[in-house]
Design an enzyme around this catalytic site. Structure first.
Site, short mmCIF file in Angstrom:
data_model
loop_
_atom_site.label_atom_id
_atom_site.label_comp_id
_atom_site.label_asym_id
_atom_site.label_seq_id
_atom_site.Cartn_x
_atom_site.Cartn_y
_atom_site.Cartn_z
N GLY A 62 0.82 -1.20 0.00
CA GLY A 62 0.00 0.00 0.00
C GLY A 62 0.85 1.25 0.00
O GLY A 62 0.56 2.23 -0.68
N GLU A 84 7.85 3.27 3.59
CA GLU A 84 8.41 4.40 4.34
C GLU A 84 9.84 4.77 3.97
O GLU A 84 10.61 5.23 4.81
CB GLU A 84 8.36 4.09 5.83
CG GLU A 84 9.24 2.91 6.29
CD GLU A 84 8.54 1.56 6.31
OE1 GLU A 84 9.03 0.65 7.00
OE2 GLU A 84 7.50 1.43 5.64
N ASN A 85 10.25 4.62 2.73
CA ASN A 85 11.61 4.98 2.34
C ASN A 85 11.91 6.42 2.78
O ASN A 85 11.19 7.34 2.40
CB ASN A 85 11.77 4.91 0.81
CG ASN A 85 11.18 3.64 0.23
OD1 ASN A 85 11.60 2.55 0.55
ND2 ASN A 85 10.19 3.82 -0.64
N GLU A 110 3.24 6.22 7.51
CA GLU A 110 4.53 6.18 6.84
C GLU A 110 5.46 7.27 7.37
O GLU A 110 6.67 7.05 7.54
CB GLU A 110 4.37 6.31 5.33
CG GLU A 110 3.48 5.24 4.69
CD GLU A 110 3.92 3.82 5.00
OE1 GLU A 110 5.13 3.58 5.18
OE2 GLU A 110 3.05 2.94 5.08
#
Length: 853
Positions: free
Chosen positions: A258, A261-262, A295
């Site tokens: 979905g 979180e880079n 995120e």
């Protein structure tokens, strides 16, 4: 504890990594070079890192002016062994590798996507897919700075985690050098290449933009406007600005996850983050805000402080879910996230009540299927347990502990015990022992509460959905808070239940009402006497908070599923709740009715069940209206949609069906003229009544959809047809139509939800295992046995024999099969126990209702 043999040697560690990739989205693959400075603890003649499926062109180790040519050998679990002809020494060295690789086509690792006539490249590396894109030390403990350089066609944009440090153009090629990152693990690396549109995000403490594929920037407004308020709230909680120098949000058209979180480059499935103003229902805006906040929370929990190994993945996700909801509630209180989040809590408790449930803190091996750890326990159970801990410690004390933890472990790796240490220090309490009961053992406690005058007697045991499950003697230390009424006054009372049985007296005289989980902050099920439960159901609106009422509905459904409460008692107690003024409480009631329909209703009872559903929901629709009204609350449209769907599907309402068909026809002409909150139900209900002609119309509309949301709605509707021949066409289209990997199973899943077509969906899966596996990530095939989850034990036995052939090839499939078997057994048991009882109740209810009429 000794390391698993397929883990990397901690004696050879990377200090940083330079990575250069030459990426042209119009090509089938790419080439790359990497240089990795190493610290070598002991001299050796070989080393290991990760590189799966790559073609290694050259591999050289440089040390003290010498070069060691290395021979490469591929090992299981994505390991690459490199051997030198003579030993290298302890100290520092640099490993250089040149390689090539094809772009992935299953929406994982470094993969290629075509949108209209343009090609793009995106990345998704969690949990261990970075090794499929480039050589690396692909374990979270190897947290290092990265120097990324991308060489791309001159006309394209390249995105990475950190800002661009320099760029040069040489003819048709453009070289982009990104700034050196702060320490981060390989799974958080991100890159995207293509012809992007950019929408700047105003008001953040760091620069950032929303990036979309060409031509979709007009859909990025909601995300761009939400980003700054959410980030500011998080910065306020943690006591400092965003720890990264930029924050871009990237809309990805083909994405199995979905969102991801880079750091500096958070990726989202485009149907979640891109909303046309006419599509932006409260539900979609609330979900977008929740995922964005989740995120962004990871920037601190997971990115700034990273788990040592994947057994603490739950902490990353639990904290981000808890913090994300807390943030959205502060920024957008109208979404009422604390009330709505009860649904996730109920789901986690249902998973935790199965005999196959796992402890959320559990050992993960390099040979496991990592996706199986990204479940409702890791997200929702962990979130609820953290919320319980915060309530027990006090909000500000908990926050102080979090800030201490971040101060100690920023840019490092940590374990759960490190967090408990900081929280325990802040609270002056034994946090570790309390949490161990909820984290190191599977299960949710059930507390039986008996009220005798002013005394409360308590008994705890494990709550299980199957009474036939083995007796379980495990215990918990449960911080309980009671919401009580005595002498016409309401009060709360705290008690730490740390024994199998206990009793205490709140000291306020005889209790007339008692809710055993004040504001539903404790992670436990509870039960009262029949009389007390009836009294609570009737007096709930004037006694319980909205969140308590919402969870009360779920608790009733769970007790009935477990056989602790009869299904007839459940259905009777739901009747007064249908008139609750809270849209979220009534939505939870509809959810329980959907579970009853799925578990217990058959052809002999569906007409009577339809009458029961209509008796509860028709008055609701009269109250809120079939169409939007000026000034109605933000949450009414989604309640209307849910009730509309149930009246059409289970209630067999001709009025709902006719309205749906009219709206669907209008939507196909101009989606903007249909209430966005009713578009999905209108299309799906119309499909239920449609034939081949309508299926053809939907298919063409899907292929020409102008927005990601419209594409999602039409895809869902393609799985809503009930005519047998059309079902066959829909299943064929799922496999052979222009569906993206993450979309492929949507149609068969929707078809499987219909009792009469569940067997057809399962047969389709069993007959197409190889084509399905080829189009999607291999790990995802572990979940295919769930298409047999609604089967009889006899049909499951036949399907099981087929799925077992994938053991050894599909990681984790046996573990999922054990869960499916437990679900099949549960359904067989509950149907044997309760189906006849439900038929009798519904028949009597219908008769009584007719008599009143």
């Amino acid at each position: 504890m000794a390391l698993h043999p397929m883990r990397l040697d901690p004696d050879i560690t990377p200090l940083s990594q330079d990575l250069l990739l030459e990426i042209d989205p119009d090509s089938s693959g790419y080439s790359g070079e990497t240089a990795i400075p190493l610290r070598i603890g002991t001299g050796a003649d070989s080393l290991r890192l990760h590189a799966e499926g790559l073609t290694i062109k050259t591999a050289v180790l440089e040390q003290n002016g010498e070069s060691f040519a290395l021979d490469a050998a591929v090992r299981p679990a994505g390991l690459l062994s490199l051997h030198a002809k003579r030993p290298f020494r302890a100290g520092t060295a640099t490993l250089r590798i040149a390689f090539t690789q094809s772009f992935n086509t299953q929406s994982t690792s470094l993969y290629k996507v075509k949108v209209q006539d343009r090609n793009y490249v995106f990345s998704q590396f969690e949990a261990w897919d970075a090794r499929k894109a480039f050589p690396c030390f692909d374990e979270p403990a190897f947290k290092i700075p990265w120097n990324l350089t991308l060489v791309v066609p001159a006309g394209l944009t390249a995105l990475g985690n950190y800002p661009i440090a320099s760029e040069t153009t040489d003819g048709s090629r453009r070289k982009i050098v990104f700034a050196r990152t702060d320490p981060m693990p390989s799974y958080l690396m991100a890159m995207a290449v293509g012809e992007f549109d950019r929408v700047p995000i105003p008001g953040m403490s760091v620069p950032g933009s929303v990036y979309t594929v060409k031509g979709q920037s007009h859909l990025a407004g909601f995300a761009a406007s939400m980003a700054a308020p959410l980030l500011h709230s998080l910065e306020d909680y943690f006591g400092g600005r965003c720890p990264y120098p930029k924050l871009d949000l990237i809309a990805v058209p083909e994405f199995m996850a979905g969102a991801m979180e880079n750091p500096g480059a958070i990726t989202f499935r485009e149907s979640l983050i891109l909303l046309d103003t006419t599509e932006a229902t409260t539900n979609r805006k609330s979900w977008l805000a929740s995922v964005m906040a989740h995120e962004m929370s990871h920037l601190w929990f997971g990115d700034l402080v990273t788990m040592q190994w994947w057994n603490d993945l739950w902490l990353n996700e639990s904290f981000a879910s808890w913090m994300g909801d807390k943030t959205v509630d502060k920024v957008y209180p109208g979404f009422k996230v604390p009330v709505g989040s009860v649904s996730g809590r109920q789901w986690a408790m249902m998973l935790d009540a199965m005999p196959t449930a796992r402890a959320i803190r559990t050992q993960i091996l390099p040979t496991d299927n990592p996706s199986q750890s990204f479940d409702g326990l890791a997200y929702d159970k962990g979130q609820e347990v953290l919320g319980m801990l915060e309530a027990w410690m006090g909000e500000e004390t908990f926050r102080n502990g979090i800030k201490d933890y971040l101060k100690l472990w920023s840019w490092k790796n940590a374990q759960a015990g490190d967090l408990w240490s900081s929280l325990g220090k802040a609270a002056g309490k034994d946090v570790d022992t309390l949490m161990a009961g909820f984290l190191d053992q599977a299960g949710v406690p059930l507390v039986d509460v008996a009220i005798q005058g002013g005394t409360i007697r308590l008994k705890q045991k494990r709550f299980l959905l199957s009474p036939r499950a083995p007796v379980d003697a495990r215990e918990w230390r449960i911080p309980m808070v009671f919401h009580c009424r005595s002498g016409g006054k309401d009060f709360t009372a705290d008690y730490l239940l740390d024994a199998p049985e206990a009793e205490f007296t709140p000291g306020a005289g005889p209790l007339t009402l008692c809710h055993p989980n004040q504001d539903e902050r404790g992670y436990y099920r509870w039960t009262l006497s029949e009389a007390a439960m009836d009294s609570l159901a009737v007096q709930a609106p004037g006694f319980l908070t909205e969140r308590e009422r919402n969870a009360f509905v779920g608790n009733l459904g769970a007790l009935a599923t477990a056989g602790i409460m009869g299904p007839d008692a459940l259905l009777q107690r739901l009747i007064p709740i249908a008139s609750d003024t809270s849209p979220q409480v009534v939505q939870s009631l509809i959810g329980v009715l959907e579970e009853v329909d799925s578990d217990l209703i058959d052809s002999a009872s569906e007409t009577d069940f339809g009458a029961y559903v209509s008796s509860l929901l028709n008055p609701l629709m009269e109250r809120i209206g079939w169409e939007a009204r000026p000034g109605e609350g933000e949450l009414i449209p989604d309640l209307r949609s849910r009730a509309f769907s149930m009246l059409a599907r289970q209630g067999k309402s001709e009025q709902a069906g006719a309205r749906a068909q009219a709206m669907a026809a209008l939507y196909l002409k101009d989606p903007r003229k249909v209430d966005a909150s009713l578009a999905r139900v209108a299309l799906s209900v119309s499909a239920n009544r449609g034939g081949p002609g309508l299926f053809h119309t939907y298919r063409l509309a899907f292929e020409k959809a102008h927005t990601p949301v419209s594409r999602d709605l039409l895809l869902a509707a393609l799985g809503g047809f009930r005519e047998a021949g059309v079902v066959d066409s829909a299943l064929d289209y799922a496999l052979h139509g222009p569906l993206r990997p993450h979309e492929l199973m949507s149609i068969p899943r929707n078809i499987a939800s219909w009792r009469e077509h569940n067997a057809a969906a399962l047969a389709w899966v069993l007959g197409n295992l190889e084509p399905i596996i080829k189009k999607r990530p291999l790990d995802d095939a572990a979940y295919l046995p769930w298409f047999a989850g609604r089967s009889t034990p006899e049909k499951w036995a036949l399907a099981k024999a087929v799925f077992l052939k994938l053991d050894g090839r599909v990681p984790g499939i046996v573990k999922e099969m054990e869960k499916v078997e437990a679900e099949v057994d549960r359904l067989a048991e509950i149907r044997s126990r309760d189906q006849a009882r439900v038929r009798v109740y519904l028949r009597q209810f219908k008769s009584a209702a007719s008599g009143k009429g």
